[in-house]
Design a protein around this motif. Structure first.
Motif, PDB file in Angstrom:
ATOM      1  N   LYS A  46      -5.536  14.736   0.912  1.00  0.00           N
ATOM      2  CA  LYS A  46      -4.359  14.039   0.506  1.00  0.00           C
ATOM      3  C   LYS A  46      -3.026  15.191   0.670  1.00  0.00           C
ATOM      4  CE  LYS A  46      -5.217  10.443  -2.453  1.00  0.00           C
ATOM      5  NZ  LYS A  46      -4.880   9.774  -4.078  1.00  0.00           N
ATOM      6  N   GLU A  47      -1.855  14.927   0.610  1.00  0.00           N
ATOM      7  CA  GLU A  47      -0.684  15.772   0.415  1.00  0.00           C
ATOM      8  C   GLU A  47      -0.827  17.161   1.516  1.00  0.00           C
ATOM      9  OE1 GLU A  47       1.716  16.000  -2.002  1.00  0.00           O
ATOM     10  OE2 GLU A  47       0.966  14.195  -2.588  1.00  0.00           O
ATOM     11  N   PRO A  48      -0.793  16.545   2.793  1.00  0.00           N
ATOM     12  CA  PRO A  48      -0.786  17.554   4.044  1.00  0.00           C
ATOM     13  C   PRO A  48       0.434  18.308   4.178  1.00  0.00           C
ATOM     14  CG  PRO A  48      -0.468  15.132   4.883  1.00  0.00           C
ATOM     15  CD  PRO A  48      -0.617  15.089   3.289  1.00  0.00           C
ATOM     16  N   VAL A  49       0.240  19.550   4.598  1.00  0.00           N
ATOM     17  CA  VAL A  49       0.914  20.449   5.076  1.00  0.00           C
ATOM     18  C   VAL A  49       1.076  21.099   6.417  1.00  0.00           C
ATOM     19  CG1 VAL A  49       2.433  22.778   4.552  1.00  0.00           C
ATOM     20  CG2 VAL A  49       1.835  21.007   2.693  1.00  0.00           C
ATOM     21  N   ALA A  50       1.804  21.071   7.303  1.00  0.00           N
ATOM     22  CA  ALA A  50       1.264  21.594   8.727  1.00  0.00           C
ATOM     23  C   ALA A  50       2.514  22.622   9.097  1.00  0.00           C
ATOM     24  CB  ALA A  50       1.113  20.423   9.367  1.00  0.00           C
ATOM     25  N   ALA A  51       2.097  23.528   9.957  1.00  0.00           N
ATOM     26  CA  ALA A  51       3.087  24.350  10.479  1.00  0.00           C
ATOM     27  C   ALA A  51       2.178  25.164  11.545  1.00  0.00           C
ATOM     28  CB  ALA A  51       4.055  25.096   9.673  1.00  0.00           C
ATOM     29  N   GLY A  52       2.746  25.610  12.747  1.00  0.00           N
ATOM     30  CA  GLY A  52       1.965  26.604  13.485  1.00  0.00           C
ATOM     31  C   GLY A  52       0.759  26.301  14.065  1.00  0.00           C
ATOM     32  N   GLY A  53       0.421  24.954  14.046  1.00  0.00           N
ATOM     33  CA  GLY A  53      -0.911  24.694  14.599  1.00  0.00           C
ATOM     34  C   GLY A  53      -2.096  24.607  13.297  1.00  0.00           C
ATOM     35  N   ASN A  54      -1.551  24.890  12.128  1.00  0.00           N
ATOM     36  CA  ASN A  54      -2.528  24.721  11.245  1.00  0.00           C
ATOM     37  C   ASN A  54      -1.989  23.665  10.163  1.00  0.00           C
ATOM     38  OD1 ASN A  54      -3.911  27.178  11.254  1.00  0.00           O
ATOM     39  ND2 ASN A  54      -2.215  28.314  10.785  1.00  0.00           N
ATOM     40  N   VAL A  55      -2.891  23.077   9.536  1.00  0.00           N
ATOM     41  CA  VAL A  55      -2.696  21.828   8.626  1.00  0.00           C
ATOM     42  C   VAL A  55      -3.564  22.155   7.420  1.00  0.00           C
ATOM     43  CG1 VAL A  55      -4.719  20.541   9.592  1.00  0.00           C
ATOM     44  CG2 VAL A  55      -2.635  19.455   7.862  1.00  0.00           C
ATOM     45  N   SER A 103       0.904  -1.296  -0.062  1.00  0.00           N
ATOM     46  CA  SER A 103      -0.082   0.072   0.041  1.00  0.00           C
ATOM     47  C   SER A 103       0.890   1.259  -0.063  1.00  0.00           C
ATOM     48  CB  SER A 103      -0.885   0.058   1.156  1.00  0.00           C
ATOM     49  OG  SER A 103      -1.822   1.121   1.249  1.00  0.00           O
ATOM     50  N   GLU A 104       0.734   2.275  -0.861  1.00  0.00           N
ATOM     51  CA  GLU A 104       1.587   3.067  -1.061  1.00  0.00           C
ATOM     52  C   GLU A 104       0.969   4.318   0.033  1.00  0.00           C
ATOM     53  OE1 GLU A 104       2.748   6.625  -4.444  1.00  0.00           O
ATOM     54  OE2 GLU A 104       1.447   4.860  -4.910  1.00  0.00           O
ATOM     55  N   LEU A 105       1.736   4.765   0.747  1.00  0.00           N
ATOM     56  CA  LEU A 105       1.589   5.947   1.701  1.00  0.00           C
ATOM     57  C   LEU A 105       1.683   7.047   1.118  1.00  0.00           C
ATOM     58  CD1 LEU A 105       3.435   4.155   4.670  1.00  0.00           C
ATOM     59  CD2 LEU A 105       1.021   4.658   4.790  1.00  0.00           C
ATOM     60  N   ASP A 106       0.843   7.945   1.396  1.00  0.00           N
ATOM     61  CA  ASP A 106       1.104   9.440   0.821  1.00  0.00           C
ATOM     62  C   ASP A 106       2.139  10.323   1.491  1.00  0.00           C
ATOM     63  OD1 ASP A 106      -0.997   8.913  -0.940  1.00  0.00           O
ATOM     64  OD2 ASP A 106      -2.574   9.481   0.339  1.00  0.00           O
ATOM     65  N   ARG A 107       2.069  11.487   1.360  1.00  0.00           N
ATOM     66  CA  ARG A 107       3.075  12.532   2.014  1.00  0.00           C
ATOM     67  C   ARG A 107       2.763  12.710   3.481  1.00  0.00           C
ATOM     68  NH1 ARG A 107       3.806  18.631  -0.548  1.00  0.00           N
ATOM     69  NH2 ARG A 107       4.906  19.288   1.219  1.00  0.00           N
ATOM     70  N   LEU A 108       3.638  12.926   4.077  1.00  0.00           N
ATOM     71  CA  LEU A 108       3.595  12.976   5.501  1.00  0.00           C
ATOM     72  C   LEU A 108       3.771  14.624   6.205  1.00  0.00           C
ATOM     73  CD1 LEU A 108       5.970  10.068   6.951  1.00  0.00           C
ATOM     74  CD2 LEU A 108       3.571   9.911   6.327  1.00  0.00           C
ATOM     75  N   ALA A 109       3.206  14.872   7.018  1.00  0.00           N
ATOM     76  CA  ALA A 109       3.260  16.117   7.700  1.00  0.00           C
ATOM     77  C   ALA A 109       3.653  16.112   9.183  1.00  0.00           C
ATOM     78  CB  ALA A 109       2.249  17.246   7.464  1.00  0.00           C
ATOM     79  N   LEU A 110       4.287  17.084   9.770  1.00  0.00           N
ATOM     80  CA  LEU A 110       4.561  16.860  11.194  1.00  0.00           C
ATOM     81  C   LEU A 110       4.483  18.531  11.585  1.00  0.00           C
ATOM     82  CD1 LEU A 110       7.449  14.637  12.201  1.00  0.00           C
ATOM     83  CD2 LEU A 110       5.471  14.949  13.600  1.00  0.00           C
ATOM     84  N   ASP A 111       3.592  18.583  13.025  1.00  0.00           N
ATOM     85  CA  ASP A 111       3.743  19.810  13.391  1.00  0.00           C
ATOM     86  C   ASP A 111       3.157  19.664  15.101  1.00  0.00           C
ATOM     87  OD1 ASP A 111       3.687  22.809  13.618  1.00  0.00           O
ATOM     88  OD2 ASP A 111       1.224  22.623  13.916  1.00  0.00           O
ATOM     89  N   ASN A 112       4.286  20.250  15.984  1.00  0.00           N
ATOM     90  CA  ASN A 112       4.107  20.226  17.378  1.00  0.00           C
ATOM     91  C   ASN A 112       3.679  18.731  17.757  1.00  0.00           C
ATOM     92  OD1 ASN A 112       3.996  21.377  19.861  1.00  0.00           O
ATOM     93  ND2 ASN A 112       2.016  21.992  19.646  1.00  0.00           N
ATOM     94  N   GLY A 113       4.388  17.785  17.290  1.00  0.00           N
ATOM     95  CA  GLY A 113       4.217  16.346  17.824  1.00  0.00           C
ATOM     96  C   GLY A 113       2.957  15.456  17.380  1.00  0.00           C
ATOM     97  N   THR A 114       2.239  16.035  16.215  1.00  0.00           N
ATOM     98  CA  THR A 114       1.135  15.552  15.368  1.00  0.00           C
ATOM     99  C   THR A 114       1.651  15.265  14.086  1.00  0.00           C
ATOM    100  OG1 THR A 114      -0.679  16.747  16.760  1.00  0.00           O
ATOM    101  CG2 THR A 114      -1.271  15.882  14.816  1.00  0.00           C
ATOM    102  N   LEU A 115       1.265  14.018  13.736  1.00  0.00           N
ATOM    103  CA  LEU A 115       1.792  13.465  12.528  1.00  0.00           C
ATOM    104  C   LEU A 115       0.365  13.181  11.956  1.00  0.00           C
ATOM    105  CD1 LEU A 115       3.799  11.831  10.402  1.00  0.00           C
ATOM    106  CD2 LEU A 115       3.279   9.951  11.522  1.00  0.00           C
ATOM    107  N   TYR A 116       0.613  13.849  10.596  1.00  0.00           N
ATOM    108  CA  TYR A 116      -0.686  13.585   9.446  1.00  0.00           C
ATOM    109  C   TYR A 116      -0.111  12.708   8.424  1.00  0.00           C
ATOM    110  CZ  TYR A 116      -2.279  17.796  11.989  1.00  0.00           C
ATOM    111  OH  TYR A 116      -2.756  18.737  12.821  1.00  0.00           O
TER     112      TYR A 116
END
Length: 362
Positions: free
Chosen positions: A199-208, A159-172
Motif C-alpha cells: 500500500k501507499e506507493p511512492v515512486a521516482a527515478g526508477g525506484n518505488v 471498492s476504495e482505491l489506494d494511493r497512486l504513484a507514477l514514474d516514467n510511464g509506470t502507474l502503481y
C-alpha cells in the motif's frame, strides 16, 4: 557694488531657469506611456493570490501563494504541480507550470478527484462518479500532458482505491478487493504484481517504495503494530528490499527515494528521520522535532518539523547529503504541512488549504 549685485541677480536667474527646466523634463518623463505589461490568462495564479503575498514573493522575501482552496494532497514533478480545487461550485483538477507561472484547468469534476500522481508527462487520479442506480464508481484516469488525451485505466464499483504513484510511464495502484499492489505500463497496458498487501506507493527515478502491514493489533499493551517499508527498482519487484520496520500504530510520516538515497520518517520517532544510502546500506539520523514529509531529489532533502520560534508553528528545512549542510527553507508556518515536494530549485508545499511555492535557497 553694482557689478556684484548684477552678478548675484544673474546667478539667481540661472538657478531659477535650471530648476524650471528640470521640472519640465520630469513632468514630460512622467507623461511617457508605460511599457506594456505581459498578457496573462484570466485564471493566472498571480491574479488569484493576495497582493501582499505576490509582492512579498516578487521582492524575494517569501513564498508565493498559488492556490487557497486545495482539497487533498497535490502532486508535483518536473515543472508541474496539480491539485483538486474547490473554488467553484464544481470541483476541478488544476495545474500550474512553475516555469511560466501559468495556471490551467485539467478537468471539471462534480464529485472531485483524489490520489493525484504525476511523473511530469502523465497525470493520474482517482475519479468518482455515480451510476444510474446511485452506486458510486471509482475509476483511475490518466491524462497525457502533451496530447491532452484522457483514458480510463481501471474502474470498479464500491471498492476504495489506494494511493497512486507514477514514474516514467509506470502507474502503481491497488485496492482493497485486490489485496496487492500493481505496476501498469501505461503505453502497453501490461501489468505486474508488485507485492501482496502493498500500500501507499511512492515512486521516482526508477525506484518505488511502499508499506506492508506485517502485524495488526487490537488495542492493548502486549502487541505492537509492524509496518515494513519496502523498496524495489522498476520491473525488479521480486528483488524488493525491506528498508526498515516501524512498530508504531501510524507507520510512517512520509518516505521518498531518489537515485541511491532513500529517506523516511518513522511515526514512532519524535526527534528525527533517516537518510539511507542504497549502495552501502548505511543509515544517517538527521535530528528534528516531529518530522513529517521528508523528500529527496538528487543530493537535496527537505522536510517539515516543529519550529523553534513557537510551540505551535512548523518550519521547512533542507539538507545537502554531499556537503552535510543544513539550512532553513521556510522559517515559520502556522498550520499543518500536508504535502512537500522538490521542483528543481524550488519547493512546493501545502498548508491546510493553501498551496505555496518558494525558492529552495540551497
Amino acid at each position: 557694488m553694482n557689478k556684484l549685485r548684477t552678478s548675484g541677480l544673474l546667478a539667481v536667474a540661472i538657478g531659477t531657469l535650471a530648476v524650471a527646466l528640470i521640472w519640465a523634463l520630469s513632468g514630460r518623463a512622467s507623461e511617457r506611456p508605460p511599457e506594456r505589461a505581459p498578457e496573462r490568462t484570466p485564471e493566472s495564479a498571480s491574479e488569484r493570490a493576495p497582493d501582499s503575498a505576490s509582492e512579498h514573493a516578487q521582492a524575494g522575501r517569501g513564498p508565493t501563494l498559488i492556490a487557497r482552496t486545495v482539497i487533498g494532497e497535490p502532486a508535483a514533478r518536473g515543472h508541474y504541480v496539480f491539485w483538486t480545487d474547490s473554488r467553484a461550485s464544481d470541483w476541478a483538477i488544476y495545474g500550474y507550470d512553475v516555469n511560466t507561472g501559468e495556471e490551467f484547468v485539467v478537468k471539471q469534476l462534480p464529485l472531485g478527484a483524489s490520489g493525484l500522481a504525476t511523473d511530469g508527462r502523465l497525470l493520474a487520479w482517482v475519479e468518482s462518479s455515480a451510476s444510474n442506480s446511485g452506486v458510486i464508481i471509482e475509476s483511475i484516469q490518466v491524462y497525457n500532458l502533451s496530447t491532452r488525451e484522457e483514458s480510463t485505466v481501471s474502474s470498479s464499483a464500491g471498492s476504495e482505491l489506494d494511493r497512486l504513484a507514477l514514474d516514467n510511464g509506470t502507474l502503481y495502484y491497488g485496492n482493497q478487493d485486490m489485496g496487492y499492489l500493481v505496476a501498469r505500463d501505461i503505453s502497453t497496458g501490461q501489468e505486474q504484481q508488485v507485492a501482496a498487501g502493498g500500500k501507499e506507493p511512492v515512486a521516482a527515478g526508477g525506484n518505488v517504495l511502499w508499506t506492508e502491514l506485517k502485524q495488526d493489533c487490537d488495542p492493548g499493551p502486549l502487541c505492537h503494530f509492524q509496518f515494513a517499508l519496502q523498496l524495489a527498482r522498476s520491473g525488479e519487484y521480486s528483488k524488493a528490499t525491506a528498508l526498515t520496520v516501524s512498530s508504531g500504530p501510524n507507520g510512517f510520516w512520509g518516505y521518498s527515494a531518489s537515485g541511491d538515497t532513500a529517506v523516511w520518517a518513522d511515526a514512532w520517532w519524535l526527534e528525527g528521520f533517516m537518510i539511507h544510502d542504497l549502495r552501502s546500506g548505511t543509515n544517517k539520523v538527521v535530528s528534528g522535532k516531529a518530522v513529517t514529509s521528508p523528500v529527496v531529489a538528487g543530493d537535496i532533502v527537505v522536510w517539515a518539523e516543529d519550529a523553534t520560534s513557537s510551540p505551535v508553528a512548523r518550519c521547512i528545512k533542507g539538507y545537502n547529503t554531499t556537503t552535510g549542510r543544513t539550512w532553513t527553507v521556510v522559517s515559520r508556518i502556522d498550520g499543518r504541512v500536508r504535502a512537500l515536494n522538490i521542483l528543481g530549485t524550488k519547493i512546493i508545499y501545502a498548508v491546510d488549504a493553501d498551496l505555496h511555492l518558494t525558492e529552495l535557497g540551497n
